[in-house]
Design a protein around this motif. Sequence first.
Motif, PDB file in Angstrom:
ATOM      1  N   ARG A   1     -24.407 -13.239  23.378  1.00 22.79           N
ATOM      2  CA  ARG A   1     -23.238 -14.058  23.707  1.00 22.79           C
ATOM      3  C   ARG A   1     -23.305 -14.608  25.129  1.00 22.79           C
ATOM      4  O   ARG A   1     -22.865 -15.725  25.385  1.00 22.79           O
ATOM      5  N   VAL A   2     -23.852 -13.837  26.051  1.00 21.73           N
ATOM      6  CA  VAL A   2     -23.905 -14.277  27.454  1.00 21.73           C
ATOM      7  C   VAL A   2     -24.936 -15.363  27.641  1.00 21.73           C
ATOM      8  O   VAL A   2     -24.711 -16.363  28.328  1.00 21.73           O
ATOM      9  N   ASP A   3     -26.121 -15.167  27.037  1.00 25.96           N
ATOM     10  CA  ASP A   3     -27.173 -16.189  27.021  1.00 25.96           C
ATOM     11  C   ASP A   3     -27.536 -16.676  28.426  1.00 25.96           C
ATOM     12  O   ASP A   3     -27.449 -17.856  28.737  1.00 25.96           O
ATOM     13  N   SER A   4     -27.938 -15.730  29.293  1.00 29.23           N
ATOM     14  CA  SER A   4     -28.415 -16.086  30.628  1.00 29.23           C
ATOM     15  C   SER A   4     -29.731 -15.366  30.886  1.00 29.23           C
ATOM     16  O   SER A   4     -29.840 -14.157  30.628  1.00 29.23           O
ATOM     17  N   PRO A   5     -30.738 -16.068  31.414  1.00 27.89           N
ATOM     18  CA  PRO A   5     -32.019 -15.404  31.714  1.00 27.89           C
ATOM     19  C   PRO A   5     -31.908 -14.366  32.815  1.00 27.89           C
ATOM     20  O   PRO A   5     -32.817 -13.549  32.990  1.00 27.89           O
ATOM     21  N   ARG A   6     -30.814 -14.383  33.562  1.00 28.77           N
ATOM     22  CA  ARG A   6     -30.627 -13.434  34.655  1.00 28.77           C
ATOM     23  C   ARG A   6     -29.862 -12.186  34.235  1.00 28.77           C
ATOM     24  O   ARG A   6     -29.619 -11.300  35.053  1.00 28.77           O
ATOM     25  N   VAL A   7     -29.477 -12.072  32.968  1.00 28.69           N
ATOM     26  CA  VAL A   7     -28.750 -10.898  32.483  1.00 28.69           C
ATOM     27  C   VAL A   7     -29.679 -10.073  31.605  1.00 28.69           C
ATOM     28  O   VAL A   7     -30.237 -10.570  30.626  1.00 28.69           O
ATOM     29  N   GLY A   8     -29.882  -8.823  31.981  1.00 34.66           N
ATOM     30  CA  GLY A   8     -30.776  -7.950  31.237  1.00 34.66           C
ATOM     31  C   GLY A   8     -30.185  -6.572  31.053  1.00 34.66           C
ATOM     32  O   GLY A   8     -28.964  -6.370  31.139  1.00 34.66           O
ATOM     33  N   CYS A   9     -31.077  -5.601  30.804  1.00 29.40           N
ATOM     34  CA  CYS A   9     -30.655  -4.236  30.497  1.00 29.40           C
ATOM     35  C   CYS A   9     -31.211  -3.252  31.523  1.00 29.40           C
ATOM     36  O   CYS A   9     -32.392  -3.309  31.875  1.00 29.40           O
ATOM     37  N   ASN A  10     -30.349  -2.369  32.003  1.00 33.07           N
ATOM     38  CA  ASN A  10     -30.793  -1.178  32.721  1.00 33.07           C
ATOM     39  C   ASN A  10     -30.813  -0.055  31.684  1.00 33.07           C
ATOM     40  O   ASN A  10     -29.764   0.434  31.272  1.00 33.07           O
TER      41      ASN A  10
ATOM     42  N   ASP B   1     -39.157  -0.751  22.570  1.00 29.47           N
ATOM     43  CA  ASP B   1     -39.603  -2.084  22.145  1.00 29.47           C
ATOM     44  C   ASP B   1     -38.432  -2.967  21.752  1.00 29.47           C
ATOM     45  O   ASP B   1     -38.444  -4.181  22.001  1.00 29.47           O
ATOM     46  N   LYS B   2     -37.418  -2.374  21.161  1.00 28.32           N
ATOM     47  CA  LYS B   2     -36.240  -3.119  20.710  1.00 28.32           C
ATOM     48  C   LYS B   2     -35.564  -3.846  21.866  1.00 28.32           C
ATOM     49  O   LYS B   2     -35.052  -4.969  21.707  1.00 28.32           O
ATOM     50  N   LEU B   3     -35.556  -3.217  23.046  1.00 30.09           N
ATOM     51  CA  LEU B   3     -34.869  -3.785  24.204  1.00 30.09           C
ATOM     52  C   LEU B   3     -35.823  -4.314  25.270  1.00 30.09           C
ATOM     53  O   LEU B   3     -35.381  -4.742  26.343  1.00 30.09           O
ATOM     54  N   ALA B   4     -37.124  -4.290  24.979  1.00 30.04           N
ATOM     55  CA  ALA B   4     -38.131  -4.609  25.999  1.00 30.04           C
ATOM     56  C   ALA B   4     -37.956  -5.997  26.599  1.00 30.04           C
ATOM     57  O   ALA B   4     -38.215  -6.204  27.796  1.00 30.04           O
ATOM     58  N   ASP B   5     -37.535  -6.959  25.792  1.00 24.48           N
ATOM     59  CA  ASP B   5     -37.385  -8.322  26.301  1.00 24.48           C
ATOM     60  C   ASP B   5     -36.304  -8.431  27.368  1.00 24.48           C
ATOM     61  O   ASP B   5     -36.281  -9.405  28.135  1.00 24.48           O
ATOM     62  N   TYR B   6     -35.420  -7.449  27.425  1.00 20.64           N
ATOM     63  CA  TYR B   6     -34.288  -7.507  28.354  1.00 20.64           C
ATOM     64  C   TYR B   6     -34.339  -6.442  29.449  1.00 20.64           C
ATOM     65  O   TYR B   6     -33.597  -6.534  30.425  1.00 20.64           O
ATOM     66  N   THR B   7     -35.201  -5.436  29.285  1.00 20.36           N
ATOM     67  CA  THR B   7     -35.200  -4.304  30.213  1.00 20.36           C
ATOM     68  C   THR B   7     -36.061  -4.601  31.431  1.00 20.36           C
ATOM     69  O   THR B   7     -37.229  -4.958  31.313  1.00 20.36           O
ATOM     70  N   ARG B   8     -35.460  -4.429  32.617  1.00 21.85           N
ATOM     71  CA  ARG B   8     -36.183  -4.618  33.878  1.00 21.85           C
ATOM     72  C   ARG B   8     -36.333  -3.307  34.650  1.00 21.85           C
ATOM     73  O   ARG B   8     -37.063  -3.246  35.619  1.00 21.85           O
ATOM     74  N   HIS B   9     -35.622  -2.260  34.207  1.00 23.85           N
ATOM     75  CA  HIS B   9     -35.601  -1.012  34.973  1.00 23.85           C
ATOM     76  C   HIS B   9     -35.113   0.106  34.063  1.00 23.85           C
ATOM     77  O   HIS B   9     -34.352  -0.145  33.118  1.00 23.85           O
TER      78      HIS B   9
END
Length: 291
Positions: free
Chosen positions: A188-197, A215-223
């Motif tokens: 819903r947010v759809d921003s490249p700067r929003v990810g998952c901790n 793997d399920k969250l890998a595209d969004y996880t930075r840390h």
Amino acid sequence: MEFGFSMNAFRQHELDEALAVLADVGYDGVEILLDEPHLYPGAVDENDVADVRRLLANYDLSVSNCNAFMLSAVDLSDEVRSSEYSRDTEDFHHPSFVEYSADDRQVRIEHTKNALRTAAALGASHISIPPGGPIPERVTEDEAMDAFVSGVREVAETAENVGVDVLVEPEPDLLIETSDDFLEFVDRVDSPRVGCNFDAGHFYSVGEDPAQIIDKLADYTRHYHIEDIPADRTHEHTQLGEGSMDIDGFLRALQDTGYDGFVTVELYPYEESAPETAWAAMEFLREHGWV
């Protein structure tokens, strides 16, 4: 992988003292607490940030993450204070992104924007934020999600301007708890700067296998955060090796993905024994061959 330790366990210590301990223990980095008593964005200037950068350089420590999740430096409004919440339990959640009052929600939004600017000045790549917050009694889950999405979209504009990511950290008993909850939200947010901790213990506490959802969250996880959790899966951050989580299994699964960023140990309940706790966590990592 590199390992950091979260400064939120060192809230009874001055920043310089805490950094000295963590450098001596052998951590690669630290998660800076963007709250009192360390580096609260609402009360620091560029000289304060420069001082922290010098300390980090002196101790040869990197910033693994900036913690903008906790917020204890502001007074609660009468609206929040008179609600079902108590400052005696998890007061750092408030004010949250999903408070009943728009003014209270805006306090959290502005804090997060300031945290992004402070993180950028530190040279950090990302901050972590709560997944909405506890849902107030007078707010439905849909209303809370709408408010959170709106707030994060506003924050994302600042994130895009300063070049720092906003990492939402799913947590038990807050608006976003599970990996599915997170994916529905981030779409819903759809921003490249929003990810998952990705906090492994949090997912374990809500019944998920952290190793199975990397793997399920890998595209969004930075840390990543790690801690142990008791056998009954109560959300209680526990020293590594003293709970029931398969810490080694999780780290092996993460290593197998080729991840080479930071994993930060988060043991904030151990404030009264923070130095000893940091040492013991590092001993676990050494004994198990991770450092």
